[in-house]
Design a protein around this motif. Sequence first.
Motif, PDB file in Angstrom:
ATOM      1  N   PHE A 227      37.087  -2.106 -43.291  1.00  0.00           N
ATOM      2  CA  PHE A 227      35.647  -2.373 -43.238  1.00  0.00           C
ATOM      3  C   PHE A 227      35.388  -3.801 -42.752  1.00  0.00           C
ATOM      4  N   ASN A 228      34.156  -4.056 -42.344  1.00  0.00           N
ATOM      5  CA  ASN A 228      33.705  -5.381 -41.954  1.00  0.00           C
ATOM      6  C   ASN A 228      32.754  -5.937 -43.016  1.00  0.00           C
ATOM      7  N   THR A 229      32.597  -7.256 -43.031  1.00  0.00           N
ATOM      8  CA  THR A 229      31.728  -7.899 -44.010  1.00  0.00           C
ATOM      9  C   THR A 229      30.679  -8.746 -43.313  1.00  0.00           C
ATOM     10  N   VAL A 230      29.435  -8.605 -43.721  1.00  0.00           N
ATOM     11  CA  VAL A 230      28.366  -9.498 -43.270  1.00  0.00           C
ATOM     12  C   VAL A 230      27.910 -10.305 -44.487  1.00  0.00           C
ATOM     13  N   ILE A 231      28.059 -11.628 -44.410  1.00  0.00           N
ATOM     14  CA  ILE A 231      27.753 -12.493 -45.551  1.00  0.00           C
ATOM     15  C   ILE A 231      26.408 -13.181 -45.344  1.00  0.00           C
TER      16      ILE A 231
ATOM     17  N   ILE B  78      29.907  -3.696 -44.782  1.00  0.00           N
ATOM     18  CA  ILE B  78      29.336  -3.967 -46.104  1.00  0.00           C
ATOM     19  C   ILE B  78      28.565  -5.275 -46.063  1.00  0.00           C
ATOM     20  N   GLY B  79      27.379  -5.277 -46.646  1.00  0.00           N
ATOM     21  CA  GLY B  79      26.594  -6.494 -46.748  1.00  0.00           C
ATOM     22  C   GLY B  79      26.905  -7.216 -48.056  1.00  0.00           C
ATOM     23  N   LEU B  80      27.265  -8.483 -47.960  1.00  0.00           N
ATOM     24  CA  LEU B  80      27.555  -9.298 -49.144  1.00  0.00           C
ATOM     25  C   LEU B  80      26.482 -10.367 -49.293  1.00  0.00           C
TER      26      LEU B  80
ATOM     27  N   ALA C  34      39.406  -7.240 -49.403  1.00  0.00           N
ATOM     28  CA  ALA C  34      39.335  -5.796 -49.657  1.00  0.00           C
ATOM     29  C   ALA C  34      38.812  -5.052 -48.430  1.00  0.00           C
ATOM     30  N   CYS C  35      37.800  -5.613 -47.788  1.00  0.00           N
ATOM     31  CA  CYS C  35      37.258  -4.978 -46.581  1.00  0.00           C
ATOM     32  C   CYS C  35      38.331  -4.859 -45.498  1.00  0.00           C
ATOM     33  N   ASN C  36      39.104  -5.917 -45.306  1.00  0.00           N
ATOM     34  CA  ASN C  36      40.178  -5.877 -44.314  1.00  0.00           C
ATOM     35  C   ASN C  36      41.214  -4.810 -44.659  1.00  0.00           C
ATOM     36  N   ASP C  37      41.560  -4.729 -45.933  1.00  0.00           N
ATOM     37  CA  ASP C  37      42.574  -3.758 -46.351  1.00  0.00           C
ATOM     38  C   ASP C  37      42.113  -2.316 -46.160  1.00  0.00           C
TER      39      ASP C  37
END
Length: 346
Positions: free
Chosen positions: A94-98, A66-68, A88-91
């Motif tokens: 998913f991965n997060t790109v900030i 997911i892009g943040l 939430a992504c960890n749960d």
Amino acid sequence: MVIISCTIYDVARKAGVSIATVSRVLNNSELVSEKTKQKVKMAIEELNYTPNIIASALTKKSTLTIGLLIPDISNPFYSELSRGVEDACNDFGFNTVICNTDYCIQKETAYINLLRQKSVDGFVITTAHYNDENVINLAKDKVPLVLLDRNIDKSSGYDIDVVCSDNVTSGYLATNHLIQLGHKSIACFLGPPQIEVNIERARGYVKAIKEACLKIVPELVAYGDFKLDFGYKKTLELLNRGLRPTAFFAANDLIALGIIRALKSVGFSVPADISVVGCDNTILAELTDPQLTTINQPIREMGYYATELLIKKLKGERSKSEKIIFNTELVVRKSTSVCKKIGVIN
């Protein structure tokens, strides 16, 4: 030295199975026997094999990423919001790109284009302006997204998920608190005018002023950015023009801290001479002197909920868009007190 990474073909050769079997093991398929799974896992470990995420995405049509987009992670509000998204992504696996946009629409555009090229599954956007073409274009292209702490013009015609707090109530609670303390001359410092958060907090400020039958003084209302420096410089500018409110409502805690610093620099005491209310209830509110009276909103919870909404849409568990509005509340600390003087406006 050139390091050559092994491929799925190397794993298959090492384990003595087909690449299809390796793929099934990587995807936890039940169609592979436990004995074969162990052979493949041992080969993966010995070769230190790492699956190619991009290649996997081409077949699965998902990168689990997911892009943040946030304006500025150095602002504690966005740090806390980002943590909620990441939790939430960890749960949910998913991965997060900030990406930090610095309130710049051009940087927002560049980051969205880059993340789309990287095949992110969806976006959580906290940077949207009131008529944000980037958001509208994503909606046109049916890219999954959630607006967090932001909204766009309803006339855009697109049904988009929105998670925010009750900003009108925030502005009202802060201003009404000062009015109840006897303040009649109240300045209001807001962030960028093209962001709906500020429009709504200003609406709450005006509502409280009108209910108290007080006069709205345009010179006491200022728009800028959400940074400490704006609060500092704008306060000094106000005082240098001979405007002397007895209280300030700031649209976030950083602006409030800038106001307090400016007031102290010219000899005013907070709250003995002038009261200050912030908004967000970040960690800074308790660390400043005096501790800041502010509006609390559940920052991390908002980030988590927005991400959960997006992931559920990505998984096909929901289709209809929602607008979720979190309640806010006044947290009274040491930066406000009963008004002892009459505000002077020359």
